[in-house]
Design a protein around this motif. Structure first.
Motif, PDB file in Angstrom:
ATOM      1  N   THR A  22       7.956  43.807  48.603  1.00 34.67           N
ATOM      2  CA  THR A  22       8.314  44.806  47.591  1.00 34.67           C
ATOM      3  C   THR A  22       7.996  46.214  48.084  1.00 34.67           C
ATOM      4  N   ALA A  23       6.758  46.343  48.602  1.00 34.81           N
ATOM      5  CA  ALA A  23       6.354  47.672  49.107  1.00 34.81           C
ATOM      6  C   ALA A  23       7.329  48.135  50.177  1.00 34.81           C
ATOM      7  N   ALA A  24       7.650  47.187  51.078  1.00 39.52           N
ATOM      8  CA  ALA A  24       8.558  47.545  52.173  1.00 39.52           C
ATOM      9  C   ALA A  24       9.906  48.018  51.637  1.00 39.52           C
ATOM     10  N   LEU A  25      10.420  47.282  50.668  1.00 39.74           N
ATOM     11  CA  LEU A  25      11.725  47.647  50.121  1.00 39.74           C
ATOM     12  C   LEU A  25      11.681  49.018  49.461  1.00 39.74           C
ATOM     13  N   LEU A  26      10.571  49.288  48.762  1.00 41.40           N
ATOM     14  CA  LEU A  26      10.446  50.603  48.107  1.00 41.40           C
ATOM     15  C   LEU A  26      10.475  51.716  49.153  1.00 41.40           C
ATOM     16  N   VAL A  27       9.696  51.504  50.203  1.00 36.99           N
ATOM     17  CA  VAL A  27       9.623  52.554  51.242  1.00 36.99           C
ATOM     18  C   VAL A  27      10.980  52.721  51.901  1.00 36.99           C
ATOM     19  N   LEU A  28      11.638  51.606  52.209  1.00 37.20           N
ATOM     20  CA  LEU A  28      12.959  51.684  52.846  1.00 37.20           C
ATOM     21  C   LEU A  28      13.951  52.396  51.932  1.00 37.20           C
ATOM     22  N   PRO A  50       9.723  53.919  58.991  1.00 35.08           N
ATOM     23  CA  PRO A  50      10.696  52.877  58.688  1.00 35.08           C
ATOM     24  C   PRO A  50      10.375  51.559  59.394  1.00 35.08           C
ATOM     25  N   ASN A  51       9.968  51.632  60.647  1.00 32.50           N
ATOM     26  CA  ASN A  51       9.659  50.383  61.362  1.00 32.50           C
ATOM     27  C   ASN A  51       8.489  49.667  60.716  1.00 32.50           C
ATOM     28  N   PHE A 114      16.045  54.998  60.605  1.00 33.04           N
ATOM     29  CA  PHE A 114      16.245  56.292  59.930  1.00 33.04           C
ATOM     30  C   PHE A 114      15.686  57.412  60.801  1.00 33.04           C
ATOM     31  N   GLN A 115      16.179  58.555  60.564  1.00 31.82           N
ATOM     32  CA  GLN A 115      15.738  59.724  61.316  1.00 31.82           C
ATOM     33  C   GLN A 115      14.600  60.407  60.578  1.00 31.82           C
ATOM     34  N   GLU A 116      13.627  60.850  61.378  1.00 32.15           N
ATOM     35  CA  GLU A 116      12.597  61.701  60.754  1.00 32.15           C
ATOM     36  C   GLU A 116      12.595  63.037  61.495  1.00 32.15           C
ATOM     37  N   PRO A 117      12.639  64.086  60.738  1.00 31.10           N
ATOM     38  CA  PRO A 117      12.651  65.398  61.422  1.00 31.10           C
ATOM     39  C   PRO A 117      11.296  65.646  62.088  1.00 31.10           C
ATOM     40  N   PRO A 118      11.280  66.275  63.206  1.00 29.97           N
ATOM     41  CA  PRO A 118      10.009  66.563  63.886  1.00 29.97           C
ATOM     42  C   PRO A 118       9.195  67.543  63.047  1.00 29.97           C
ATOM     43  N   GLY A 119       7.886  67.456  63.226  1.00 27.27           N
ATOM     44  CA  GLY A 119       7.007  68.380  62.516  1.00 27.27           C
ATOM     45  C   GLY A 119       6.608  67.875  61.134  1.00 27.27           C
ATOM     46  N   THR A 120       6.970  66.667  60.802  1.00 28.73           N
ATOM     47  CA  THR A 120       6.566  66.094  59.514  1.00 28.73           C
ATOM     48  C   THR A 120       5.049  65.899  59.521  1.00 28.73           C
ATOM     49  N   VAL A 121       4.494  65.852  58.363  1.00 29.36           N
ATOM     50  CA  VAL A 121       3.032  65.793  58.214  1.00 29.36           C
ATOM     51  C   VAL A 121       2.381  64.795  59.177  1.00 29.36           C
ATOM     52  N   GLU A 122       1.546  65.314  59.988  1.00 30.58           N
ATOM     53  CA  GLU A 122       0.674  64.516  60.850  1.00 30.58           C
ATOM     54  C   GLU A 122       1.400  63.608  61.824  1.00 30.58           C
ATOM     55  N   GLY A 127       8.957  59.292  63.583  1.00 28.51           N
ATOM     56  CA  GLY A 127       9.456  57.939  63.308  1.00 28.51           C
ATOM     57  C   GLY A 127       8.591  56.824  63.878  1.00 28.51           C
ATOM     58  N   ARG A 128       7.618  57.181  64.737  1.00 29.95           N
ATOM     59  CA  ARG A 128       6.875  56.094  65.384  1.00 29.95           C
ATOM     60  C   ARG A 128       5.623  55.767  64.579  1.00 29.95           C
ATOM     61  N   MET A 129       5.369  54.494  64.425  1.00 31.99           N
ATOM     62  CA  MET A 129       4.206  54.080  63.647  1.00 31.99           C
ATOM     63  C   MET A 129       2.930  54.363  64.424  1.00 31.99           C
ATOM     64  N   ALA A 130       1.823  54.443  63.711  1.00 33.24           N
ATOM     65  CA  ALA A 130       0.547  54.725  64.354  1.00 33.24           C
ATOM     66  C   ALA A 130       0.198  53.602  65.318  1.00 33.24           C
TER      67      ALA A 130
END
Lengths: 674, 149
Positions: A22-28, A50-51, A114-122, A127-130
């Motif tokens: 469910t959490a995953a679907l919400l985030v997606l 997204p990953n 999905f694309q994430e613009p550079p400079g997003t928080v932290e 787009g890459r996971m920690a």
């Protein structure tokens, strides 16, 4: 009925899988529709990539599908395959992401969805996971794949992996809670997002409890005291210190308590809560322990009953191996418990009965028992002992048949008694047959008597008469008188034979008991008497409604005799009066009587009245064979009654009799008196 | 037309009883010829025209058979049974004349089809009376069955 614990834990595991999905679907959805709150929740929190969401979706699905340990159906196998594919996918994504971090190369999978613009928080790389997230997912994937590997008890690889995942989650949450960046973010890399840490922790718990009956986790599902403690204390122990600390800090920060008091507050709160936990757990354990002791006492009590029993009580597995053996069995079979337990039951079975035990065990395995089966068993010393067996199934708590219990009773005594009874019966039958034969002989004898003894009498009488008739001229008075005497004697003998035969018939005949109208019988007899000698005027006083239970033929004979006697002995009376009546109540001291006003008799000789051939008058006075009253007495005695007489010379006689027979239920009180 | 005089077949083994019966018949003016059979075999020989009586026509039925029960060789009840089982002799009037008072004999006699059962009294006067009554009834009052042929 309460759901068993393992099932509840498994259900929990499934729920975590569902939450993950469910959490995953919400985030997606958040990424798809570009809704910031779904991606990051709070604006200054790092977003869930997204990953990451994809991995949560796959992992959650895998966890959901991996509920059956060994699938039994085609659908089950398919589900399992799908789950394994998902887990593998998670593993791959994590591995590739880690490779990216380690090699510094971009493998182009971070922005695939999905694309994430550079400079997003932290976010260091968009787009890459920690890295710690990737690390966690790697182990999550491994855990899901290894879920059913490893021994049942002891180290479970899946659970270890699960712990690693949990650790990442816990550190992340603690880091955010205490504001220590190093716990949730490595160097300059993207830190783990708070919701990710939480969901990771949840999924880790899901993985740990997916197989709650294997490995160290098993203690949580145990019914024992250990299980109770684990369940009650685990969560408080994990949560309490942090919660209390945070509470204390908040209180301090909010100014409710002073700065230095914070530590004291912290300590006191922990003491109180832990103390309460310990006390309640101890109380619960005390209660269960008490129950256990009571159960043990009850078991001991039952065991004592079994030990004290005289019968052999033993239990055996369904393959026939003896598992328990009581004192009665020791006595009956000669083996001690040490000698018998663990040995096969065939030890006790004589060679010709081996099939029997196999059949019995089959029946027991099906859940049926056998009761009171008579058979023989073998003692230690080789003797055979006849026993009566009752074999019953012993069921486990889940209702399946685990073992069989046998109670064997030594029936040597009973068998002996049975043999004796058969013997006695045989003897009885023989005696009955002998009796039958004797009766038949008697029958034949009577028949012969009735026929063969009469014929010569007829000759005697007939030829005497012939002489009288043909030689009337040449015979003088004396000769004539002699011949008359011969005739008379012959006729008399005929009468005696008749009476004797009647008497013997009375003894032989079966008593046929009916309700008999005695008044009617008496009247019939009176009519017969009147018919035979119409010249006499005799007054008959016959009471109405006299009835009794008895054999009608024999009772008729009684009345014929008694009334006939009365008739005979009043022959010289001018006004003869014969009475037949009854006095007293039925069943009480009532009796019947026949009274006449004829010649009577001397009471001094009353004892002789009923003897066969005993007469109190000579033949010149009154004719008679002297058998009549003997016959009456015999008939009355056969009916269980008594007969007696009173009289005076010249003053008439009264004959009394009672009948003991009763009609109810066809029972009679027929007593044979000698 | 020859009026054949009907015969009385007296089946009796006791010679005294034979004499007494014939005496009784004579004293009562019953003059029919009396054929004596001293056992069952002789009786059957007479009735069926076999043995000693070979050539006799069985359909020449006696007026009455006075049958004792206890007979040597073949007993009275068997003779009765044979009489009743043959078409030719079946209609023969049979009077059982016996000393036996046993109920079983009475039952069997009637079961096998005797016409009458008379008990032989010991007292000769009574016996004579019985014979007279029998004779009068069976030979004079009763219509005998028709003879064959």
């Amino acid at each position: 009925m309460k759901t068993p614990l393992p099932a509840r834990f498994k259900a929990f595991s499934r729920v975590t899988g569902a939450i993950g999905m469910t959490a995953a679907l919400l985030v997606l959805a958040g990424w798809l529709l570009d809704i910031a709150v779904l991606k990051s929740i709070l604006p200054d929190w790092v977003s869930m990539k997204p990953n990451t969401a994809l991995c949560f979706l796959l992992a959650g699905l895998a966890l959901w599908l991996l509920q059956e340990e060994t699938p039994a159906t085609r659908a089950g196998t398919a589900r399992r395959r799908l789950a394994q594919v998902c887990a593998l996918a998670v593993l791959l994504i994590a591995a590739l992401t880690l490779a990216e971090y380690l090699s510094g190369r971009d493998l182009h999978l971070d922005q695939l969805l999905f694309q994430e613009p550079p400079g997003t928080v932290e976010t260091a790389v968009p787009g890459r996971m920690a890295p710690n997230t990737a690390f966690a997912f790697f182990f999550l994937g491994c855990a899901l794949l290894l879920l059913d590997r490893g021994p049942r008890r002891g180290f479970q690889p899946a659970q270890l992996c699960g712990l690693m995942v949990a650790m990442v989650g816990i550190l992340g949450l603690l880091g955010y809670g205490y504001g220590i960046k190093r716990l949730y973010g490595l160097a300059a890399y993207t830190p783990i997002a708070p919701p990710t840490a939480l969901v990771l922790l949840l999924l880790a718990a899901g993985v740990l409890f997916a197989r709650p009956d294997r490995g160290p986790v098993e203690v949580f599902t145990s019914e024992s005291a250990g299980g109770v403690m684990a369940r009650r204390l685990a969560l408080p122990v994990l949560v309490l210190p942090v919660a209390v600390d945070l509470l204390a800090r908040a209180a301090e920060g909010g100014g409710i308590i002073g700065e230095s008091v914070g530590g004291l507050f912290h300590a006191v709160l922990i003491m109180v809560v832990l103390g309460a936990l310990v006390l309640t757990t101890a109380a619960w354990l005390e209660r269960t322990d008490l129950q256990r002791r009571q159960a043990e006492e009850k078991t001991a009590h039952l065991a004592a009953i079994v030990e004290g029993s005289d019968d052999a009580i033993l239990s055996k597995t369904l393959e026939g191996v003896i598992t328990s053996w009581n004192a009665g069995a020791e006595k009956q079979y000669g083996y001690t418990a040490a000698e018998a337990v663990g040995r096969p039951i065939s030890l006790l079975i004589p060679p010709d009965r081996t099939q029997e035990m196999a059949l019995i065990l089959e029946k027991v395995a099906r859940g049926e028992g056998v009761e009171h089966v008579e058979t023989t068993r073998l003692r230690k010393n080789g003797e055979l002992v006849p026993v009566s067996l009752t074999v019953s199934p012993i069921r486990g708590p889940d209702g399946t048949v685990r073992e069989a219990s046998t109670i064997a009773r030594d029936i040597t005594e009973r068998k002996r008694a049975e043999m004796e009874i058969l013997d006695l019966n045989a003897q009885l039958s023989q005696r009955a047959l002998a009796l039958e034969a004797a009766n038949k002989e008697l029958e034949a004898f009577s028949y012969s008597v009735s026929h063969d003894l009469r014929a010569p009498l007829r000759s005697l009488d007939g030829f005497s008469l012939a002489l009288l008739e043909d030689y009337a001229g040449t015979l003088d008075a004396a000769a004539g008188s002699h011949l008359q005497r011969i005739r008379a004697a012959a006729q008399r003998m005929g009468l005696i034979i008749d009476d004797l035969l009647k008497l013997s018939r009375v003894t032989r005949a079966d008593l046929r008991v009916e309700q008999v109208d005695l008044s009617a019988l008496a009247r019939a007899t009176a009519d017969d008497l009147r018919q035979r000698d119409p010249g006499r005027g005799v007054e008959f006083v016959i009471a109405d409604g006299l009835s009794a239970a008895g054999d009608p033929r024999l009772l008729r004979m009684v009345l014929d005799n008694l009334l006939g006697n009365a008739w005979k002995f009043t022959s010289r009376c001018k006004h003869a009066r014969i009475e037949f009546g009854a006095r007293g109540e039925d069943g009480g001291s009532g009796f019947f009587f026949v009274k006449d006003n004829g010649a009577g008799f001397d009471m001094a000789h009353a004892g002789k009245l009923f003897g066969a051939f005993q007469r109190l008058h000579g033949p010149e006075e009154y004719e008679g064979t002297g058998i009549g009253l003997a016959t009456v007495q015999r008939i009355i005695h056969r009916h269980g009654g008594r007969v007696w007489a009173e009289g005076e010379v010249g003053g008439g006689a009264t004959l009394f009799f009672t009948l003991g027979t009763r009609l109810d239920n066809g029972e009679t009180t027929d007593k044979e008196r000698p | 037309m020859i009026v054949r005089e009907r015969v009385i077949l007296l089946v009796e083994d006791n010679p005294d009883d034979q004499v007494l019966t014939q005496r009784a018949l004579a004293r009562n003016n019953i003059l029919n010829p009396v054929v004596l059979a001293k056992d069952g075999v002789e009786a059957l020989d007479y009735l069926f025209g076999t043995g000693a009586y070979a050539g006799r026509d069985p359909s020449a039925l006696p007026a009455v058979v006075l049958l004792d029960l206890k007979l040597p060789k073949v007993d009275g009840l068997e003779v009765l049974q044979r009489i009743r089982s043959d078409e030719r002799t079946r209609p023969t009037p049979v009077v059982i004349l016996t000393s036996s008072k046993e109920e079983q004999d009475l039952v069997n006699g009637y079961k096998l089809g005797c016409n009458s059962y008379v008990h032989k009294p010991v007292d000769f006067t009574q016996f004579s009376e019985a014979v007279r009554t029998l004779g009068l009834y069976w030979l004079i009052l009763n219509e005998p069955p028709p003879m064959g042929r």
